[in-house]
Enzyme design. Structure first.
Site, PDB file in Angstrom:
ATOM      1  CG  ASP A 171      -5.968   5.708  -2.699  1.00  0.00           C
ATOM      2  OD1 ASP A 171      -4.826   5.380  -2.285  1.00  0.00           O
ATOM      3  OD2 ASP A 171      -7.009   5.267  -2.194  1.00  0.00           O
ATOM      4  CB  CYS A 195      -8.238 -22.123  20.401  1.00  0.00           C
ATOM      5  SG  CYS A 195      -8.461 -20.405  19.938  1.00  0.00           S
ATOM      6  CG  ASP A 253      -2.171   0.854   1.000  1.00  0.00           C
ATOM      7  OD1 ASP A 253      -2.203   1.608  -0.006  1.00  0.00           O
ATOM      8  OD2 ASP A 253      -3.083   0.813   1.839  1.00  0.00           O
ATOM      9  N   GLY A 310     -11.639   3.797   0.916  1.00  0.00           N
ATOM     10  CA  GLY A 310     -12.449   4.725   1.697  1.00  0.00           C
ATOM     11  C   GLY A 310     -13.601   4.082   2.430  1.00  0.00           C
TER      12      GLY A 310
END
Ligand code: GUN
Ligand code: ZN
Length: 648
Positions: A123, A278, A88, A190
């Site tokens: 962006d 777990c 990113d 977004g």
């Protein structure tokens, strides 16, 4: 390059070809913070089987040691990760922390130079509370930067982000303009604030708006979607990739992710999870672990749950029960139920991708089931394509056991002995002409015996429409022997209704379009029926085998003689997939039609529909089943457009 492997509606299993190998979607890319590693990239690859991850190039570039290491040996060596690395750009960080020392050109070149497989444009993150003007203005900057990045990307695949906040028209416009640029992956950006605030109904609208504008041959990444309770719904809407920082962030806060939501270790009264992390550990034991060990255990748990859910989604796409899975998942939180209900607004768009039939029977899970595109499909085709036999009388039955025609046979025969009638059955799909009772999903569906009020109400509405459109002189609802006496007195006559012939006509028109039955059945028709189950198997006209009826979904398979009749009777482009000259010989031999060879196709083709492969002069080349819509056939540069059954 993206290749479609299997699909159900908009949901799909694809292969993305990258220089670091193939990535099968839908997939989750765990987020790796190179300065704060919770689970090592090597373990993500070797133990969990994650074939791709995402990391932040901005963090790498801002750390001198990491920067030098990445530039020197590449990001794969730096992270010790043999899989696909997406990076990113720092958009999110600069948005959250107001950082300004970031320049699109620099960060895109940096991603390219460290050997990122998929890099991302810088962006502008448009918030849901931004005005439309502000959003539109920022979009222009995002698009300009994307254009610039496309010229810099080199060998790297480029992610061009769809922004546009909560404005569907801006989302769609942004998606359309990105579709014209040289980018390779389309994240929907977004949306983190929508997800954090459980605004899932709006998220649905945003995804659909983006999908409308995006090219089908690019993977869609839902940026920041890391909660497994969203995967099934997002996949249903055509999202292919997800990324999750949540698995680690939540773990640092002692929070366990489950399909039902997120739960704090301190609040949990029991732990029933059997995941590899777990397994064998009790709640008290986990609470008592040193923080680092506890965080690692919870992070691994979160990843196992996420991975298992993605595998479940994949299986649902393969087996054809994704709608059932989504409806069940969306019952885990009221906000998700709102999202499920929001799908009703998009029923028409979804119907365009709805297959002709599925292997899995339709299971009713609740009133929202009635808004699936398959209901719209049936109602639309019934209204546009079906004409009932020209009898004087129409009799409607209450719903009966399926298949209706078998259960109701004795009643139908007793009525036909005294009156010239035709028959419908009341169903949640709307009125079912008795001769259509075996097509998907009429026969291949299960509803509870005890219907809820919404289903009763919807059924009533749909039946009223029939009351306004039928052309019988007399229409009545079967009410026992009294109805028989009534017909004997007031509409005496001899029954002319032949259910087998009516079935062949009605299915042909419903499946291929109005006029198809007339074209297919022009001549002397004879039916071959299977002996033990009294079912239509083959349809012969003037001695030629034109159609075979499938037992699984009640629709037809077309034989060459039938295909030629359809070509003569239905104007181009109906049912056609036109292929290039250099593919003709190949397809004539019975081999599949691959996307790059498709010149054009009928815009009304849906997945799994029977199609006619033709050459430029509309001459028959092959017969098969479409795997895609026209838009997809013309967009993909790899993969099967038509599964050919028979070359001609
Ligand atoms: N991560 C989460 N949301 C976004 C976004 O909108 N853009 C980018 N580049 N990264 C993100
Ligand atoms: Zn677990």
């Amino acid at each position: 390059m993206l290749e479609l492997v299997r699909r159900d509606g908009l949901a799909r299993i694809c292969r993305l070809h990258t220089r670091q190998g193939e990535l099968e979607t839908p997939c989750l890319l765990p987020v790796i913070n190179p300065r704060l590693v919770t689970i090592s990239p090597r373990e993500l690859y070797d133990v969990f089987g994650f074939r791709a991850l995402i990391t932040n190039s901005y963090i790498i570039r801002n750390d001198q040691r990491l920067r030098e290491e990445a530039l020197e040996g590449g990001v794969h060596a730096m992270l010790d990760y043999p899989g696909i690395i997406m990076t990113d750009s720092g958009t999110f960080q600069s948005h959250m922390y107001g950082d300004v020392d970031l320049i699109n050109r620099d960060i895109v070149e940096f991603q390219r130079d460290i050997g990122s497989d998929i890099g991302t444009v810088l962006d502008i993150f448009a918030e849901p509370d931004w005005s439309k003007e502000r959003t539109a203005g920022s979009l222009e900057v995002t698009l300009e930067r994307t254009m610039e990045a496309a010229g810099l990307k080199g060998e790297m695949l480029l992610a061009g982000v769809v922004q546009g906040s909560i404005y569907p028209d801006l989302r769609e416009m942004c998606a359309r303009r990105l579709s014209e640029m040289e980018v390779d992956v389309n994240p929907i950006g977004g949306v983190v604030p929508l997800m954090e605030n459980y605004r899932f109904a709006e998220l649905v609208d945003v995804i659909v708006a983006a999908k409308k504008g995006l090219r089908p041959d690019r993977p869609v990444h839902l940026f920041g979607a890391g909660h497994p309770m969203l995967f099934a719904l997002a996949a249903l809407l055509g999202c292919d990739m997800f990324d999750s920082a949540s698995y680690a962030k939540f773990a640092r806060d002692d929070r366990f992710m489950f399909l039902e939501g997120t739960f704090r270790l301190q609040d949990m009264k029991a732990l029933e999870c059997q995941c590899p992390a777990c397994f064998g550990h009790g709640l008290e034991e986990i609470r008592g672990m040193p923080p680092a060990q506890r965080t690692a255990l919870i992070a691994k748990h979160n990843l196992w749950i996420s991975k298992t859910e993605l595998d479940r989604v994949r299986r649902a796409i393969l087996e054809g029960d994704l709608w059932e899975l989504v409806e069940r998942r969306c019952r885990s939180h009221p906000a998700l139920l709102d999202a499920l209900r929001a799908l009703e607004r998009h029923q028409g768009f979804l119907e365009g991708f709805e297959p002709l039939s599925r292997e899995h029977a339709l299971f009713y899970t609740g009133p929202e089931t009635l808004n699936r595109p398959v209901f719209l499909r049936y109602q639309k085709r019934l209204a546009e394509r079906y004409a009932h036999p020209a009898t004087e009388v129409g009799v409607t039955f209450e719903e009966a056991e399926k298949p209706y025609s078998r259960t109701l046979r004795p009643l139908i025969d007793s009525i036909l002995a005294v009156s010239d009638a035709h028959f419908h059955v009341i169903s949640p799909f709307g009125p079912v002409p008795i001769e259509l009772d075996e097509i998907y999903p009429i026969s291949q569906s299960l509803f509870p015996a005890q219907q809820d009020s919404q289903t009763v109400e919807r059924t009533k509405e749909l039946m009223e429409a029939l009351a306004h459109t039928h052309r019988y002189k007399m229409a009545l609802i079967w009410d026992g022997d009294g109805t028989l006496e009534f017909l004997r007195t007031f509409a005496p006559g001899k029954g002319t209704f032949d259910i087998d012939m009516a079935r062949v006509r009605a299915v042909a028109d419903l499946q291929f379009g109005r006029g198809a039955a007339a074209a297919l059945l022009d001549g002397e028709v004879s039916l071959v029926k299977s002996k033990n189950v009294d079912r239509v198997r083959n349809v012969l006209v003037d001695g030629e085998h034109v159609l075979s009826m499938r037992a699984e979904d009640g629709f037809f398979t077309v034989r060459p003689a039938g295909a030629r009749r359809l070509l003569r009777g239905l104007p181009s482009p109906r049912l056609r997939v036109m292929v290039q000259d250099d593919a003709v010989e190949f397809n004539r031999q019975g081999k599949n039609v691959f996307c790059p060879f498709v010149i054009d196709a009928d815009p009304d083709i849906h997945p799994q529909e029977e199609v006619l492969v033709v050459d430029k002069d509309d001459a028959l080349v092959a017969i098969g089943r479409a795997q895609m819509t026209r838009g997809e056939m013309l967009s993909f540069r790899k993969g099967v457009a038509v599964k050919v059954r028979e070359g001609v």
